[in-house]
Design an enzyme around this catalytic site. Structure first.
Site, PDB file in Angstrom:
ATOM      1  N   ILE A  32       0.827  -1.198   0.000  1.00 15.78           N
ATOM      2  CA  ILE A  32       0.000   0.000   0.000  1.00 15.78           C
ATOM      3  C   ILE A  32       0.867   1.256   0.000  1.00 15.78           C
ATOM      4  O   ILE A  32       0.561   2.242  -0.677  1.00 15.78           O
ATOM      5  CB  ILE A  32      -0.953  -0.016   1.208  1.00 15.78           C
ATOM      6  CG1 ILE A  32      -2.005  -1.117   1.037  1.00 15.78           C
ATOM      7  CG2 ILE A  32      -1.654   1.343   1.377  1.00 15.78           C
ATOM      8  CD1 ILE A  32      -2.863  -1.346   2.263  1.00 15.78           C
ATOM      9  N   TYR A 181      -0.510  -8.742  15.727  1.00 19.06           N
ATOM     10  CA  TYR A 181      -0.490  -7.781  14.614  1.00 19.06           C
ATOM     11  C   TYR A 181      -1.676  -6.827  14.714  1.00 19.06           C
ATOM     12  O   TYR A 181      -1.525  -5.603  14.628  1.00 19.06           O
ATOM     13  CB  TYR A 181      -0.525  -8.500  13.269  1.00 19.06           C
ATOM     14  CG  TYR A 181      -0.737  -7.552  12.114  1.00 19.06           C
ATOM     15  CD1 TYR A 181       0.303  -6.755  11.653  1.00 19.06           C
ATOM     16  CD2 TYR A 181      -1.999  -7.417  11.512  1.00 19.06           C
ATOM     17  CE1 TYR A 181       0.104  -5.853  10.610  1.00 19.06           C
ATOM     18  CE2 TYR A 181      -2.197  -6.520  10.473  1.00 19.06           C
ATOM     19  CZ  TYR A 181      -1.145  -5.751  10.033  1.00 19.06           C
ATOM     20  OH  TYR A 181      -1.355  -4.846   9.015  1.00 19.06           O
ATOM     21  N   LYS A 185      -1.621  -2.635  15.266  1.00 15.96           N
ATOM     22  CA  LYS A 185      -2.275  -1.637  14.421  1.00 15.96           C
ATOM     23  C   LYS A 185      -3.307  -0.840  15.218  1.00 15.96           C
ATOM     24  O   LYS A 185      -3.492   0.362  14.989  1.00 15.96           O
ATOM     25  CB  LYS A 185      -2.945  -2.321  13.220  1.00 15.96           C
ATOM     26  CG  LYS A 185      -1.982  -3.062  12.304  1.00 15.96           C
ATOM     27  CD  LYS A 185      -0.910  -2.143  11.725  1.00 15.96           C
ATOM     28  CE  LYS A 185      -1.455  -1.184  10.682  1.00 15.96           C
ATOM     29  NZ  LYS A 185      -0.387  -0.388  10.038  1.00 15.96           N
TER      30      LYS A 185
END
Length: 316
Positions: A32, A181, A185
């Site tokens: 991204i 994870y 975030k």
């Protein structure tokens, strides 16, 4: 006869010009982040790729220059897992101001064992959250020198179903890679929201915006060889998924809008239009669990202790 000026609808294919501005994209050499950098480069801005791998950064810059003739793109070595190196990385930017930073770089591990950074932090939490937290400290003078700078934090839809364990931020007691994870975030997103609250209280001209890419798959991402190559088989097998999710080029759209659109305000959350998973960028309500100031404050204090960062006038 009175005339009225109406704001033009946002068009992901026709971005406003940003000539003279400077943007930093962490992890801008792949995924991204690459598409954020490519799209921002098309506005005439100077785009700096923050990458821990200089060779991959060179490949990404060559791809951007081939697709965006005349683009002003360069790179700095930036390893968020090496906290002592961040001040030097910021010095190497060699700019007088920074109009936006997109805090995008990240590590995602699928399997045990648990890994740590050189500073002894769990790798995903240490890179995705603590590295960006500390980096922002060093960038703040450059951001404050711009008229209306943005800190754009790239969260994840995976964080929506997670909750932080403030007594085990480093996943020492219970390590599960996918959950760790998602929590890393989520910590980033808490940081983005809390950062804006503190910036507003300090009267800063810098704004902090949180975004997420929805569902962004490699198999739905257009090829950018050799940065990313999508095979015909991958394209065909992923076709049904396109009804629900999208490619990483589209996953970049909320971050690009947050960096460029003057209508975007600090403290907002932006994601894809369709169920938060795909489509053009739109503002969405801040998730309920991101609106807990006590959690944000405890995470902030813990992050300061773990990194040694001091965000100056916005630390209180």
């Amino acid at each position: 006869m009175l005339s009225k000026t109406f704001a033009q609808p946002w068009n992901v294919e026709r971005l406003p010009g940003a000539d003279g501005r400077v943007f930093l994209v962490t992890g801008g050499n792949a995924g991204i982040g690459y598409f954020v950098a490519e799209q921002l480069s098309a506005t005439g801005a100077t785009v700096v790729l923050g990458s821990r791998n200089p060779a991959k950064a060179e490949v990404a810059m060559a791809s951007i220059r081939a697709r965006v003739p005349g683009s002003r793109v360069r790179a700095v070595r930036l390893d968020l897992a090496e906290l002592p190196s961040l001040a030097t990385a910021v010095e190497s930017l060699d700019v007088e101001r920074l109009d936006a930073v997109v805090l995008n770089a990240g590590v995602a591990l699928d399997d045990p064992p648990r890994k740590e950074t050189g500073d002894g932090h769990e790798l995903m939490f240490g890179t995705n959250h603590l590295g960006h937290f500390a980096l922002t400290q060093w960038l703040m003078p450059l951001l404050s020198a711009a008229p209306a700078a943005r800190v754009v934090t790239m969260g994840s839809f995976a964080a929506k179903s997670e909750r932080l364990d403030l007594d085990d931020l480093q996943s020492r007691k219970d390590y599960r890679p996918k959950r760790t994870y998602g929590r890393s975030k989520l910590a980033q997103m808490y940081f983005g929201v809390e950062l804006d609250r503190r910036l507003r209280a300090a009267g800063s001209t810098v704004a902090s915006v949180v975004v997420h890419p929805g569902g962004a798959l490699d198999s739905l991402t257009p090829s950018r060889p050799p940065v990313h190559v999508r095979t015909a088989g991958a394209r065909l097998s992923a076709a049904p998924a396109a009804l629900l999710v999208q490619g990483k080029h589209a996953g970049a759209w909320p971050a690009v809008r947050a960096a460029l659109d003057p209508a975007v305000r600090g403290g907002q959350l932006w994601g894809p239009r369709v169920f938060g998973l795909r489509g053009e960028p739109r503002r969405e309500p801040v998730w309920n669990h991101l609106a807990y100031p006590s959690v944000a404050a405890r995470l902030w204090d813990a992050s300061c202790d773990l990194t040694g960062a001091d965000l100056g006038v916005i630390s209180g």
